[in-house]
Design a protein around this motif. Structure first.
Motif, PDB file in Angstrom:
ATOM      1  N   TYR A 177     -36.181  82.786 -33.510  1.00 35.82           N
ATOM      2  CA  TYR A 177     -34.975  82.180 -32.933  1.00 35.82           C
ATOM      3  C   TYR A 177     -34.993  80.663 -33.130  1.00 35.82           C
ATOM      4  CZ  TYR A 177     -31.882  80.586 -29.127  1.00 35.82           C
ATOM      5  OH  TYR A 177     -30.921  79.955 -28.391  1.00 35.82           O
ATOM      6  N   ILE A 178     -36.113  80.051 -32.816  1.00 42.47           N
ATOM      7  CA  ILE A 178     -36.229  78.588 -32.947  1.00 42.47           C
ATOM      8  C   ILE A 178     -36.169  78.176 -34.414  1.00 42.47           C
ATOM      9  CG2 ILE A 178     -37.796  76.630 -32.607  1.00 42.47           C
ATOM     10  CD1 ILE A 178     -38.790  78.098 -30.060  1.00 42.47           C
ATOM     11  N   GLU A 179     -36.842  78.927 -35.283  1.00 44.93           N
ATOM     12  CA  GLU A 179     -36.834  78.600 -36.712  1.00 44.93           C
ATOM     13  C   GLU A 179     -35.423  78.593 -37.280  1.00 44.93           C
ATOM     14  OE1 GLU A 179     -38.420  80.304 -41.048  1.00 44.93           O
ATOM     15  OE2 GLU A 179     -39.057  81.275 -39.188  1.00 44.93           O
ATOM     16  N   LEU A 180     -34.663  79.642 -36.987  1.00 45.95           N
ATOM     17  CA  LEU A 180     -33.312  79.727 -37.522  1.00 45.95           C
ATOM     18  C   LEU A 180     -32.402  78.664 -36.904  1.00 45.95           C
ATOM     19  CD1 LEU A 180     -32.857  83.616 -37.580  1.00 45.95           C
ATOM     20  CD2 LEU A 180     -33.230  82.114 -39.538  1.00 45.95           C
ATOM     21  N   LYS A 181     -32.553  78.441 -35.624  1.00 46.91           N
ATOM     22  CA  LYS A 181     -31.739  77.436 -34.949  1.00 46.91           C
ATOM     23  C   LYS A 181     -31.961  76.049 -35.545  1.00 46.91           C
ATOM     24  CE  LYS A 181     -30.798  75.530 -30.348  1.00 46.91           C
ATOM     25  NZ  LYS A 181     -31.156  75.588 -28.900  1.00 46.91           N
ATOM     26  N   GLN A 182     -33.201  75.733 -35.892  1.00 49.05           N
ATOM     27  CA  GLN A 182     -33.538  74.399 -36.377  1.00 49.05           C
ATOM     28  C   GLN A 182     -33.384  74.241 -37.880  1.00 49.05           C
ATOM     29  OE1 GLN A 182     -37.542  73.724 -34.922  1.00 49.05           O
ATOM     30  NE2 GLN A 182     -36.828  73.167 -32.871  1.00 49.05           N
ATOM     31  N   ASN A 183     -33.618  75.306 -38.647  1.00 49.66           N
ATOM     32  CA  ASN A 183     -33.750  75.151 -40.096  1.00 49.66           C
ATOM     33  C   ASN A 183     -32.656  75.812 -40.929  1.00 49.66           C
ATOM     34  OD1 ASN A 183     -36.186  73.799 -39.614  1.00 49.66           O
ATOM     35  ND2 ASN A 183     -37.363  75.700 -39.686  1.00 49.66           N
ATOM     36  N   ALA A 184     -31.789  76.607 -40.303  1.00 47.83           N
ATOM     37  CA  ALA A 184     -30.798  77.343 -41.091  1.00 47.83           C
ATOM     38  C   ALA A 184     -29.553  76.496 -41.347  1.00 47.83           C
ATOM     39  CB  ALA A 184     -30.408  78.632 -40.384  1.00 47.83           C
ATOM     40  N   LYS A 185     -29.224  76.358 -42.621  1.00 51.00           N
ATOM     41  CA  LYS A 185     -27.962  75.754 -43.040  1.00 51.00           C
ATOM     42  C   LYS A 185     -26.881  76.828 -43.107  1.00 51.00           C
ATOM     43  CE  LYS A 185     -25.866  73.302 -46.961  1.00 51.00           C
ATOM     44  NZ  LYS A 185     -26.142  72.720 -48.304  1.00 51.00           N
ATOM     45  N   MET A 186     -27.316  78.025 -43.483  1.00 50.31           N
ATOM     46  CA  MET A 186     -26.438  79.180 -43.587  1.00 50.31           C
ATOM     47  C   MET A 186     -27.303  80.416 -43.481  1.00 50.31           C
ATOM     48  SD  MET A 186     -24.045  80.371 -46.823  1.00 50.31           S
ATOM     49  CE  MET A 186     -23.023  78.896 -46.756  1.00 50.31           C
ATOM     50  N   ILE A 187     -26.715  81.515 -42.975  1.00 47.72           N
ATOM     51  CA  ILE A 187     -27.438  82.781 -42.873  1.00 47.72           C
ATOM     52  C   ILE A 187     -26.609  83.867 -43.541  1.00 47.72           C
ATOM     53  CG2 ILE A 187     -28.330  84.551 -41.302  1.00 47.72           C
ATOM     54  CD1 ILE A 187     -28.802  82.324 -39.238  1.00 47.72           C
ATOM     55  N   VAL A 188     -27.268  84.671 -44.361  1.00 51.00           N
ATOM     56  CA  VAL A 188     -26.637  85.835 -44.986  1.00 51.00           C
ATOM     57  C   VAL A 188     -27.363  87.060 -44.446  1.00 51.00           C
ATOM     58  CG1 VAL A 188     -25.997  86.970 -47.148  1.00 51.00           C
ATOM     59  CG2 VAL A 188     -26.191  84.465 -47.057  1.00 51.00           C
ATOM     60  N   GLN A 202     -24.510  74.113 -31.153  1.00 56.45           N
ATOM     61  CA  GLN A 202     -25.201  72.868 -31.463  1.00 56.45           C
ATOM     62  C   GLN A 202     -24.179  71.799 -31.857  1.00 56.45           C
ATOM     63  OE1 GLN A 202     -29.187  73.642 -33.625  1.00 56.45           O
ATOM     64  NE2 GLN A 202     -27.802  75.198 -34.441  1.00 56.45           N
ATOM     65  N   LYS A 203     -24.512  70.555 -31.553  1.00 55.92           N
ATOM     66  CA  LYS A 203     -23.584  69.485 -31.911  1.00 55.92           C
ATOM     67  C   LYS A 203     -23.364  69.437 -33.415  1.00 55.92           C
ATOM     68  CE  LYS A 203     -24.482  66.523 -27.913  1.00 55.92           C
ATOM     69  NZ  LYS A 203     -24.946  65.182 -27.432  1.00 55.92           N
ATOM     70  N   GLU A 204     -24.426  69.539 -34.158  1.00 55.79           N
ATOM     71  CA  GLU A 204     -24.334  69.511 -35.616  1.00 55.79           C
ATOM     72  C   GLU A 204     -25.555  70.203 -36.194  1.00 55.79           C
ATOM     73  OE1 GLU A 204     -22.301  69.043 -38.937  1.00 55.79           O
ATOM     74  OE2 GLU A 204     -21.591  68.042 -37.119  1.00 55.79           O
ATOM     75  N   PRO A 205     -25.386  71.349 -36.873  1.00 52.28           N
ATOM     76  CA  PRO A 205     -26.541  72.026 -37.479  1.00 52.28           C
ATOM     77  C   PRO A 205     -27.250  71.105 -38.468  1.00 52.28           C
ATOM     78  CG  PRO A 205     -24.617  73.462 -37.470  1.00 52.28           C
ATOM     79  CD  PRO A 205     -24.143  72.101 -37.071  1.00 52.28           C
ATOM     80  N   THR A 206     -28.561  71.066 -38.380  1.00 50.61           N
ATOM     81  CA  THR A 206     -29.334  70.139 -39.218  1.00 50.61           C
ATOM     82  C   THR A 206     -30.193  70.861 -40.255  1.00 50.61           C
ATOM     83  OG1 THR A 206     -31.108  70.151 -37.554  1.00 50.61           O
ATOM     84  CG2 THR A 206     -29.438  68.419 -37.377  1.00 50.61           C
ATOM     85  N   GLY A 207     -30.086  72.189 -40.328  1.00 46.56           N
ATOM     86  CA  GLY A 207     -30.935  72.946 -41.232  1.00 46.56           C
ATOM     87  C   GLY A 207     -30.604  72.705 -42.694  1.00 46.56           C
TER      88      GLY A 207
END
Length: 391
Positions: free
Chosen positions: A229-240, A170-175
């Motif tokens: 997949y869509i939720e994490l792609k759009q809303n995740a700032k970080m994933i643990v 992605q160009k810039e994560p927005t989550g």
């Protein structure tokens, strides 16, 4: 991958229709203690479809074959090419996975293939398995141990890694949320106050509505995976997470991932450790929370280049020729494949020494020899770069 390296067909170029298959997952719950579906499997099939589409293959050319019954004869023989990426075992008489029955596809492309260690003993004694794998070599393996096991059977194999590493960045994560996926509360103790208040908790394991699963259940789980997949792609700032099929695809998309592992030396981890640090329980307090996603664009390009090359070879074997690669990139891919399939002296030494260390550990555990000796053997492997130290 730089799409300039692909040959884009002109409007006048017409190719015969070919079917390409990814995997679907109607789980054999009779063999499972926990009756849940792992949507990381679905993510792997999404990655296969994504890679096929990058090669100019349209959605209507892509079908799905059930992983659990690949060893059974198809009622209607399937034409085309199966992309066998994912987790495999020998299966059972009722639900065999391997060897794949020839009626399932005219050709099988193994890329991102993982063979569970529990199946090695059975498959090593199965001459049909070796014959089948040799008929489809070279075998692209998701991890080093799978590659090395196949090489012990004199099957040409290479470390392909996994196509989940090839999703577009992605160009810039927005989550704005920090997702904890299949994680216990121990990690939360070390979450910096500056990041608190944005946590969300999810699991990769989803129970089906019915057991055994029907077609609607399989589709429902796939739909859940797509929404996740869509939720994490759009809303995740970080994933643990401790799930490699969360760590790989979302790192590829440019989302920072903190990867933990209950078993840092597991054979499945080798595909991830080159791109992300891995934190065992004793290292949670050392987690670096101020991270960005790794830059894997060069690696991603090489994986896609090798996939395109391998796919073209399989297509040629069924009489289809696609000139997707320029001459320069074709030659580069051929060299990469040759190098990946070659067995170096270092490979031989590492494999033999790893087997020796594993054998010593087995003897120590069987005879209940004191723990310090076992730890010393593990430390030797870690110092030689064969195993990650116990975390």
């Amino acid at each position: 991958m730089n799409h300039a390296l692909l040959h884009v067909p002109s409007k006048n170029e017409v190719y015969p229709p070919v079917k390409y298959y990814a995997l679907s997952y109607n789980y054999d719950f009779s063999q499972m203690v926990t009756k849940v579906c792992n949507i990381g499997d679905n993510f792997q099939s999404f990655a296969v479809c994504n890679a096929l589409k990058k090669n100019g293959i349209t959605s209507d050319q892509i079908g799905f074959l059930d992983r659990e019954t690949l060893g059974l004869e198809a009622m209607t023989p399937n034409e085309g090419i199966l992309i066998a990426q994912g987790w495999f075992v020998h299966g059972t008489k009722e639900h065999p996975m391997l060897p794949i029955h020839p009626s399932k596809a005219r050709q099988v492309l193994f890329f991102g293939f993982h063979l569970n260690k529990s199946a090695w003993g059975t498959l090593k004694k199965c001459p049909d398995f070796r014959t089948f794998m040799k008929s489809h070599e070279p075998i692209g393996c998701r991890d080093i141990p799978t590659r090395d096991f196949l090489r012990t059977l004199k099957v040409k194999a290479y470390f392909s890694r996994c196509l989940t590493l090839t999703f577009d960045k992605q160009k810039e994560p927005t989550g704005e949320y920090i997702y904890f996926i299949d994680h216990n509360d121990q990690v939360l103790k070390y979450l910096p106050p500056s990041l608190a208040g944005k946590e969300k908790f999810l699991s990769q394991e989803i129970p089906p509505d019915n057991i055994p699963m029907g077609e609607k259940d399989v589709q429902n789980i796939d739909d859940i995976a797509k929404k996740r997949y869509i939720e994490l792609k759009q809303n995740a700032k970080m994933i643990v997470t401790k799930r490699i099929h969360i760590a790989m695809p979302f790192s590829a998309m440019g989302i920072p991932v903190i990867l933990t592992a209950d078993r840092p030396r597991s054979e499945r981890i080798s595909v991830v450790k080159e791109i992300l640090p891995i934190y065992g329980k004793k290292k949670f307090k050392r987690i670096n929370w101020n991270i960005s996603a790794p830059d894997i664009e060069k690696l991603k390009s090489e994986i896609l280049l090798m996939f395109t090359y391998a796919l073209g070879k399989k297509e040629q074997q069924i009489g289809i020729v696609h000139n997707r690669l320029s001459q320069a990139h074709y030659e580069k891919a051929a060299l990469l494949m040759e190098k990946a399939c070659s067995i170096t002296l270092k490979d031989r030494f590492n494999f033999l020494l790893t087997r020796f260390i594993s054998g010593l550990q087995t003897i120590i555990q069987a005879r209940k020899i004191v723990k310090p000796i076992e730890h010393a053997i593990k430390d030797i492997g870690a110092r030689l770069g064969l195993r990650q130290k116990n975390a």
